[in-house]
Design a protein around this motif. Structure first.
Motif, PDB file in Angstrom:
ATOM      1  N   MET A 102      86.531  -3.525   0.079  1.00  0.00           N
ATOM      2  CA  MET A 102      86.459  -2.284  -0.659  1.00  0.00           C
ATOM      3  C   MET A 102      87.176  -1.203   0.142  1.00  0.00           C
ATOM      4  SD  MET A 102      85.354  -0.905  -3.479  1.00  0.00           S
ATOM      5  CE  MET A 102      84.315  -2.140  -4.177  1.00  0.00           C
ATOM      6  N   HIS A 103      87.903  -0.363  -0.549  1.00  0.00           N
ATOM      7  CA  HIS A 103      88.678   0.689   0.099  1.00  0.00           C
ATOM      8  C   HIS A 103      87.832   1.951   0.263  1.00  0.00           C
ATOM      9  CE1 HIS A 103      91.964  -1.993  -0.520  1.00  0.00           C
ATOM     10  NE2 HIS A 103      91.791  -1.965  -1.833  1.00  0.00           N
ATOM     11  N   ASP A 104      88.133   2.715   1.300  1.00  0.00           N
ATOM     12  CA  ASP A 104      87.299   3.880   1.596  1.00  0.00           C
ATOM     13  C   ASP A 104      87.319   4.916   0.486  1.00  0.00           C
ATOM     14  OD1 ASP A 104      89.306   6.159   3.405  1.00  0.00           O
ATOM     15  OD2 ASP A 104      90.042   4.299   2.560  1.00  0.00           O
ATOM     16  N   PHE A 105      88.458   5.118  -0.160  1.00  0.00           N
ATOM     17  CA  PHE A 105      88.546   6.146  -1.189  1.00  0.00           C
ATOM     18  C   PHE A 105      87.697   5.819  -2.422  1.00  0.00           C
ATOM     19  CE2 PHE A 105      92.342   3.461  -1.390  1.00  0.00           C
ATOM     20  CZ  PHE A 105      92.246   2.935  -2.674  1.00  0.00           C
ATOM     21  N   CYS A 106      87.370   4.551  -2.619  1.00  0.00           N
ATOM     22  CA  CYS A 106      86.524   4.161  -3.756  1.00  0.00           C
ATOM     23  C   CYS A 106      85.124   4.768  -3.649  1.00  0.00           C
ATOM     24  CB  CYS A 106      86.406   2.638  -3.837  1.00  0.00           C
ATOM     25  SG  CYS A 106      87.946   1.807  -4.211  1.00  0.00           S
ATOM     26  N   PHE A 107      84.663   4.984  -2.422  1.00  0.00           N
ATOM     27  CA  PHE A 107      83.352   5.589  -2.202  1.00  0.00           C
ATOM     28  C   PHE A 107      83.447   7.065  -1.819  1.00  0.00           C
ATOM     29  CE2 PHE A 107      82.351   1.076  -1.128  1.00  0.00           C
ATOM     30  CZ  PHE A 107      81.459   0.856  -2.167  1.00  0.00           C
ATOM     31  N   THR A 108      84.531   7.446  -1.161  1.00  0.00           N
ATOM     32  CA  THR A 108      84.646   8.799  -0.622  1.00  0.00           C
ATOM     33  C   THR A 108      84.727   9.851  -1.717  1.00  0.00           C
ATOM     34  OG1 THR A 108      85.728   7.965   1.355  1.00  0.00           O
ATOM     35  CG2 THR A 108      86.015  10.295   0.874  1.00  0.00           C
ATOM     36  N   ILE A 109      85.535   9.610  -2.730  1.00  0.00           N
ATOM     37  CA  ILE A 109      85.697  10.610  -3.782  1.00  0.00           C
ATOM     38  C   ILE A 109      84.381  10.825  -4.543  1.00  0.00           C
ATOM     39  CG2 ILE A 109      86.956  11.182  -5.910  1.00  0.00           C
ATOM     40  CD1 ILE A 109      89.404   9.726  -4.547  1.00  0.00           C
ATOM     41  N   PRO A 110      83.673   9.774  -4.980  1.00  0.00           N
ATOM     42  CA  PRO A 110      82.362  10.022  -5.618  1.00  0.00           C
ATOM     43  C   PRO A 110      81.345  10.676  -4.678  1.00  0.00           C
ATOM     44  CG  PRO A 110      83.119   7.806  -6.116  1.00  0.00           C
ATOM     45  CD  PRO A 110      84.060   8.371  -5.093  1.00  0.00           C
ATOM     46  N   TYR A 111      81.354  10.276  -3.410  1.00  0.00           N
ATOM     47  CA  TYR A 111      80.464  10.870  -2.404  1.00  0.00           C
ATOM     48  C   TYR A 111      80.741  12.372  -2.292  1.00  0.00           C
ATOM     49  CZ  TYR A 111      78.738  11.514   2.481  1.00  0.00           C
ATOM     50  OH  TYR A 111      78.127  11.931   3.632  1.00  0.00           O
ATOM     51  N   GLY A 112      81.996  12.747  -2.233  1.00  0.00           N
ATOM     52  CA  GLY A 112      82.365  14.161  -2.174  1.00  0.00           C
ATOM     53  C   GLY A 112      81.937  14.913  -3.419  1.00  0.00           C
ATOM     54  N   LEU A 113      82.107  14.291  -4.582  1.00  0.00           N
ATOM     55  CA  LEU A 113      81.689  14.931  -5.832  1.00  0.00           C
ATOM     56  C   LEU A 113      80.178  15.138  -5.882  1.00  0.00           C
ATOM     57  CD1 LEU A 113      84.017  13.070  -8.357  1.00  0.00           C
ATOM     58  CD2 LEU A 113      84.158  15.480  -7.671  1.00  0.00           C
ATOM     59  N   ILE A 114      79.426  14.174  -5.383  1.00  0.00           N
ATOM     60  CA  ILE A 114      77.962  14.310  -5.323  1.00  0.00           C
ATOM     61  C   ILE A 114      77.579  15.483  -4.428  1.00  0.00           C
ATOM     62  CG2 ILE A 114      75.857  13.223  -4.417  1.00  0.00           C
ATOM     63  CD1 ILE A 114      77.054  10.541  -5.455  1.00  0.00           C
ATOM     64  N   LEU A 115      78.252  15.615  -3.296  1.00  0.00           N
ATOM     65  CA  LEU A 115      77.948  16.722  -2.381  1.00  0.00           C
ATOM     66  C   LEU A 115      78.306  18.073  -3.000  1.00  0.00           C
ATOM     67  CD1 LEU A 115      79.125  15.180   0.994  1.00  0.00           C
ATOM     68  CD2 LEU A 115      76.781  15.579   0.242  1.00  0.00           C
ATOM     69  N   VAL A 116      79.440  18.149  -3.674  1.00  0.00           N
ATOM     70  CA  VAL A 116      79.813  19.404  -4.351  1.00  0.00           C
ATOM     71  C   VAL A 116      78.768  19.744  -5.413  1.00  0.00           C
ATOM     72  CG1 VAL A 116      81.504  20.453  -5.912  1.00  0.00           C
ATOM     73  CG2 VAL A 116      82.296  19.225  -3.897  1.00  0.00           C
ATOM     74  N   GLY A 117      78.397  18.762  -6.225  1.00  0.00           N
ATOM     75  CA  GLY A 117      77.376  18.991  -7.248  1.00  0.00           C
ATOM     76  C   GLY A 117      76.044  19.407  -6.657  1.00  0.00           C
ATOM     77  N   GLY A 118      75.649  18.766  -5.565  1.00  0.00           N
ATOM     78  CA  GLY A 118      74.392  19.122  -4.901  1.00  0.00           C
ATOM     79  C   GLY A 118      74.420  20.523  -4.327  1.00  0.00           C
ATOM     80  N   GLY A 119      75.545  20.918  -3.755  1.00  0.00           N
ATOM     81  CA  GLY A 119      75.678  22.275  -3.219  1.00  0.00           C
ATOM     82  C   GLY A 119      75.574  23.323  -4.307  1.00  0.00           C
ATOM     83  N   ILE A 120      76.228  23.060  -5.433  1.00  0.00           N
ATOM     84  CA  ILE A 120      76.168  23.988  -6.566  1.00  0.00           C
ATOM     85  C   ILE A 120      74.753  24.025  -7.143  1.00  0.00           C
ATOM     86  CG2 ILE A 120      76.980  24.375  -8.925  1.00  0.00           C
ATOM     87  CD1 ILE A 120      79.725  23.273  -7.960  1.00  0.00           C
ATOM     88  N   PHE A 121      74.135  22.858  -7.272  1.00  0.00           N
ATOM     89  CA  PHE A 121      72.763  22.792  -7.791  1.00  0.00           C
ATOM     90  C   PHE A 121      71.801  23.554  -6.882  1.00  0.00           C
ATOM     91  CE2 PHE A 121      68.623  20.679  -8.195  1.00  0.00           C
ATOM     92  CZ  PHE A 121      68.399  20.865  -9.556  1.00  0.00           C
ATOM     93  N   GLY A 122      71.926  23.374  -5.565  1.00  0.00           N
ATOM     94  CA  GLY A 122      71.069  24.089  -4.613  1.00  0.00           C
ATOM     95  C   GLY A 122      71.236  25.589  -4.708  1.00  0.00           C
ATOM     96  N   TYR A 123      72.468  26.027  -4.930  1.00  0.00           N
ATOM     97  CA  TYR A 123      72.723  27.455  -5.066  1.00  0.00           C
ATOM     98  C   TYR A 123      72.124  27.996  -6.366  1.00  0.00           C
ATOM     99  CZ  TYR A 123      75.077  31.879  -5.732  1.00  0.00           C
ATOM    100  OH  TYR A 123      75.340  33.202  -5.961  1.00  0.00           O
ATOM    101  N   LEU A 124      72.331  27.278  -7.457  1.00  0.00           N
ATOM    102  CA  LEU A 124      71.817  27.746  -8.747  1.00  0.00           C
ATOM    103  C   LEU A 124      70.293  27.728  -8.799  1.00  0.00           C
ATOM    104  CD1 LEU A 124      74.332  26.021 -11.190  1.00  0.00           C
ATOM    105  CD2 LEU A 124      74.255  28.426 -10.512  1.00  0.00           C
TER     106      LEU A 124
END
Length: 119
Positions: free
Chosen positions: A1-23
Motif C-alpha cells: 500500500m502506498h503512503d498517499f492512499c492513507f495520508t490524504i484521507p488522514y489529513g482530511l479527517i484532521l481538517v474536519g476535526g479541527g473545524i468541528f472542534g472550532y464550531l
C-alpha cells in the motif's frame, strides 16, 4: 500500500476535526492544529502521489508525514494522559500512532515500491 492512499484521507479527517472542534467549542487551538497539520499532510500526500506518477519516491513527503503524525501522537497522547478523554485526544493519538508506525515502515522499506514499466 502506498503512503498517499492513507495520508490524504488522514489529513482530511484532521481538517474536519479541527473545524468541528472550532464550531462546537470555539477552540482556536483545534482549528489551527487540526487544519494546519491536516493541510500539511494533504500537501505531503499530493507530493508523494505526484512523485509516484513519475515513477519516483518522495522521501521529503514521507519524512513530513512521519514528523506530522509523530508530533500529533506525542501532543494528543499527552493530552489524553492528562484528561483521560477518548474524544478527541485518545482517538487522534491512536490513529496518529498507527500512521507513524506505517510511515516508519515505509521509510525502513524504501518508500513506495515502484513497479517496473511493463512493455
Amino acid at each position: 500500500m502506498h503512503d498517499f492512499c492513507f495520508t490524504i484521507p488522514y489529513g482530511l479527517i484532521l481538517v474536519g476535526g479541527g473545524i468541528f472542534g472550532y464550531l462546537r467549542k470555539g477552540s482556536i487551538v483545534s482549528l489551527a492544529g487540526g487544519v494546519g497539520t491536516g493541510l500539511a499532510l494533504i500537501l505531503a500526500g499530493y507530493l508523494s502521489l505526484g512523485a509516484f506518477k513519475k515513477k519516483k519516491n518522495s522521501y521529503l513527503a514521507l519524512i513530513l508525514e512521519t514528523v506530522c503524525s509523530g508530533a500529533l501522537t506525542w501532543v494528543m497522547g499527552q493530552r489524553y494522559l492528562q484528561t483521560s478523554k477518548i474524544m478527541p485526544a485518545g482517538v487522534v493519538a491512536g490513529i496518529s500512532s498507527l500512521m507513524t508506525l506505517f510511515y516508519l515502515y515505509k521509510l525502513a522499506t524504501g518508500g513506495n515500491h515502484i513497479s517496473p514499466k511493463a512493455e
